[in-house]
Design a protein around this motif. Structure first.
Motif, PDB file in Angstrom:
ATOM      1  N   SER A  95       0.825  -1.206   0.000  1.00 54.08           N
ATOM      2  CA  SER A  95       0.000   0.000   0.000  1.00 54.08           C
ATOM      3  C   SER A  95       0.861   1.257   0.000  1.00 54.08           C
ATOM      4  O   SER A  95       0.568   2.231  -0.700  1.00 54.08           O
ATOM      5  CB  SER A  95      -0.924  -0.001   1.219  1.00 54.08           C
ATOM      6  OG  SER A  95      -1.688   1.182   1.267  1.00 54.08           O
ATOM      7  N   LEU A  96       1.942   1.220   0.763  1.00 54.70           N
ATOM      8  CA  LEU A  96       2.854   2.360   0.850  1.00 54.70           C
ATOM      9  C   LEU A  96       3.485   2.672  -0.504  1.00 54.70           C
ATOM     10  O   LEU A  96       3.539   3.830  -0.930  1.00 54.70           O
ATOM     11  CB  LEU A  96       3.944   2.069   1.885  1.00 54.70           C
ATOM     12  CG  LEU A  96       4.972   3.169   2.129  1.00 54.70           C
ATOM     13  CD1 LEU A  96       4.359   4.270   2.992  1.00 54.70           C
ATOM     14  CD2 LEU A  96       6.210   2.617   2.814  1.00 54.70           C
ATOM     15  N   ILE A  97       3.933   1.627  -1.194  1.00 50.05           N
ATOM     16  CA  ILE A  97       4.573   1.805  -2.500  1.00 50.05           C
ATOM     17  C   ILE A  97       3.593   2.416  -3.499  1.00 50.05           C
ATOM     18  O   ILE A  97       3.976   3.222  -4.363  1.00 50.05           O
ATOM     19  CB  ILE A  97       5.136   0.459  -3.010  1.00 50.05           C
ATOM     20  CG1 ILE A  97       6.388   0.094  -2.211  1.00 50.05           C
ATOM     21  CG2 ILE A  97       5.471   0.533  -4.493  1.00 50.05           C
ATOM     22  CD1 ILE A  97       7.527   1.096  -2.314  1.00 50.05           C
ATOM     23  N   ASP A  98       2.316   2.072  -3.369  1.00 49.27           N
ATOM     24  CA  ASP A  98       1.302   2.666  -4.252  1.00 49.27           C
ATOM     25  C   ASP A  98       1.245   4.187  -4.091  1.00 49.27           C
ATOM     26  O   ASP A  98       0.883   4.908  -5.024  1.00 49.27           O
ATOM     27  CB  ASP A  98      -0.077   2.076  -3.956  1.00 49.27           C
ATOM     28  CG  ASP A  98      -0.209   0.640  -4.450  1.00 49.27           C
ATOM     29  OD1 ASP A  98       0.609   0.225  -5.303  1.00 49.27           O
ATOM     30  OD2 ASP A  98      -1.116  -0.071  -3.973  1.00 49.27           O
ATOM     31  N   GLN A  99       1.600   4.671  -2.909  1.00 48.37           N
ATOM     32  CA  GLN A  99       1.559   6.116  -2.636  1.00 48.37           C
ATOM     33  C   GLN A  99       2.758   6.860  -3.239  1.00 48.37           C
ATOM     34  O   GLN A  99       2.719   8.077  -3.392  1.00 48.37           O
ATOM     35  CB  GLN A  99       1.547   6.368  -1.120  1.00 48.37           C
ATOM     36  CG  GLN A  99       0.407   5.722  -0.365  1.00 48.37           C
ATOM     37  CD  GLN A  99      -0.936   6.364  -0.628  1.00 48.37           C
ATOM     38  OE1 GLN A  99      -1.025   7.417  -1.260  1.00 48.37           O
ATOM     39  NE2 GLN A  99      -2.002   5.743  -0.145  1.00 48.37           N
ATOM     40  N   THR A 100       3.814   6.139  -3.564  1.00 49.88           N
ATOM     41  CA  THR A 100       5.048   6.784  -4.016  1.00 49.88           C
ATOM     42  C   THR A 100       5.088   7.064  -5.523  1.00 49.88           C
ATOM     43  O   THR A 100       5.996   7.769  -5.994  1.00 49.88           O
ATOM     44  CB  THR A 100       6.278   5.924  -3.653  1.00 49.88           C
ATOM     45  OG1 THR A 100       6.230   4.693  -4.390  1.00 49.88           O
ATOM     46  CG2 THR A 100       6.321   5.611  -2.161  1.00 49.88           C
ATOM     47  N   ASN A 101       4.142   6.498  -6.271  1.00 47.76           N
ATOM     48  CA  ASN A 101       4.087   6.731  -7.731  1.00 47.76           C
ATOM     49  C   ASN A 101       5.408   6.417  -8.428  1.00 47.76           C
ATOM     50  O   ASN A 101       5.836   7.121  -9.343  1.00 47.76           O
ATOM     51  CB  ASN A 101       3.683   8.185  -8.023  1.00 47.76           C
ATOM     52  CG  ASN A 101       2.273   8.484  -7.558  1.00 47.76           C
ATOM     53  OD1 ASN A 101       1.375   7.683  -7.740  1.00 47.76           O
ATOM     54  ND2 ASN A 101       2.087   9.638  -6.930  1.00 47.76           N
ATOM     55  N   ASN A 102       6.074   5.373  -7.943  1.00 51.28           N
ATOM     56  CA  ASN A 102       7.334   4.893  -8.543  1.00 51.28           C
ATOM     57  C   ASN A 102       8.470   5.921  -8.501  1.00 51.28           C
ATOM     58  O   ASN A 102       9.426   5.834  -9.268  1.00 51.28           O
ATOM     59  CB  ASN A 102       7.109   4.447  -9.996  1.00 51.28           C
ATOM     60  CG  ASN A 102       6.238   3.219 -10.083  1.00 51.28           C
ATOM     61  OD1 ASN A 102       6.396   2.289  -9.294  1.00 51.28           O
ATOM     62  ND2 ASN A 102       5.306   3.214 -11.016  1.00 51.28           N
ATOM     63  N   LYS A 103       8.365   6.901  -7.615  1.00 51.81           N
ATOM     64  CA  LYS A 103       9.441   7.883  -7.455  1.00 51.81           C
ATOM     65  C   LYS A 103      10.421   7.401  -6.385  1.00 51.81           C
ATOM     66  O   LYS A 103      10.093   6.548  -5.565  1.00 51.81           O
ATOM     67  CB  LYS A 103       8.861   9.241  -7.067  1.00 51.81           C
ATOM     68  CG  LYS A 103       8.025   9.881  -8.165  1.00 51.81           C
ATOM     69  CD  LYS A 103       7.465  11.217  -7.714  1.00 51.81           C
ATOM     70  CE  LYS A 103       6.601  11.844  -8.816  1.00 51.81           C
ATOM     71  NZ  LYS A 103       5.983  13.119  -8.380  1.00 51.81           N
TER      72      LYS A 103
END
Length: 251
Positions: A95-103
């Protein structure tokens, strides 16, 4: 071929962290920081219980996430004012990685900041190259987080206030002077060391928070700090000095 001008701004938080870790005077005040990965976040949570995940490149506290391990199989993270809970690390990380938008993001040891009227606060330390070419601390201001938020930035709803008012909740006038003297020393040492690698910089803004033992921690170093924040203080003397130095540096 025209000679390239030295860089005035350093955007990457990771780059600045690595450079500053090479300074003996500054290193003790830098929280443990790693590039975000599944393994690094897991390790940091085991070590510290609470961490901050932040964009490697970003301003105004945007995208900063507070992550906590609150017990066996109990993980939470907060972005803005919304907190989410998870039963295991795998779910939380996905879920956390989804928030980072691959940045590119960093994970940093969490500092349980001192509070003013139950709101987190930190101090912005402005350090500038004087018209005579000497690094000098030109201003201090306090930043109080908006209710329920994890960042103190003005652009994220934080409030700017006088440093003496903030610290006066806990410290005597004499102790406040000692703290500001220490922050002055940290700020100038930070500027001088960054300047060795990036001789184009002319000002920095350090965001420094205190833990419950009054140990100062450098949360962030900005090479393009907003000078107009000082105009929100009732005493305009620091703002006038900051702007005078800024104008001199731009000539």
């Amino acid at each position: 071929m025209a000679q390239q001008k030295p860089r005035r701004f350093v955007v990457s938080k990771w780059t600045k962290t690595k450079v500053l870790l090479g300074c003996n005077e500054v290193r003790p005040y830098i929280p443990d920081t790693e590039k975000l990965s599944k393994a690094s976040l897991h390790t940091m949570l085991k070590l510290y219980g609470m961490v901050y995940v932040k964009p490697e490149k970003g301003t105004h506290g945007k995208g900063v996430i507070r992550v906590e391990k609150r017990g066996i199989g109990n993980y939470t993270y907060q972005l803005g004012i919304k907190e989410r809970s998870f039963d295991n690390y795998e779910q939380m990380f996905k879920s956390l990685i989804d928030q980072t938008n691959n940045k590119s993001y960093l994970v940093q040891k969490g500092i349980h900041l001192m509070k003013y009227k139950n709101k987190r606060f930190d101090i912005r330390v402005m350090v500038q190259l004087s018209p005579t070419g000497v690094w000098e601390t030109t201003g201090f201001l306090g930043r109080i987080a908006h209710t329920g938020k994890i960042v103190t930035n003005y652009n994220s709803g934080g409030k700017i206030t006088d440093v003496d008012k903030l610290l006066g909740e806990y410290l005597s006038t004499q102790d406040i002077m000692k703290v500001l003297k220490q922050l002055d020393k940290i700020g100038v040492a930070t500027a001088k060391h960054l300047y060795k690698s990036y001789p184009g910089i002319q000002q920095i803004g350090l965001d420094i928070g205190f833990d419950r033992y009054w140990i100062p921690w450098i949360i962030e170093v900005n090479t393009n700090p907003d000078p107009y924040a000082f105009n929100k203080l009732s005493d305009k003397s620091m703002y006038k000095k900051v702007m005078r130095y800024k104008r001199a540096a731009s000539k």
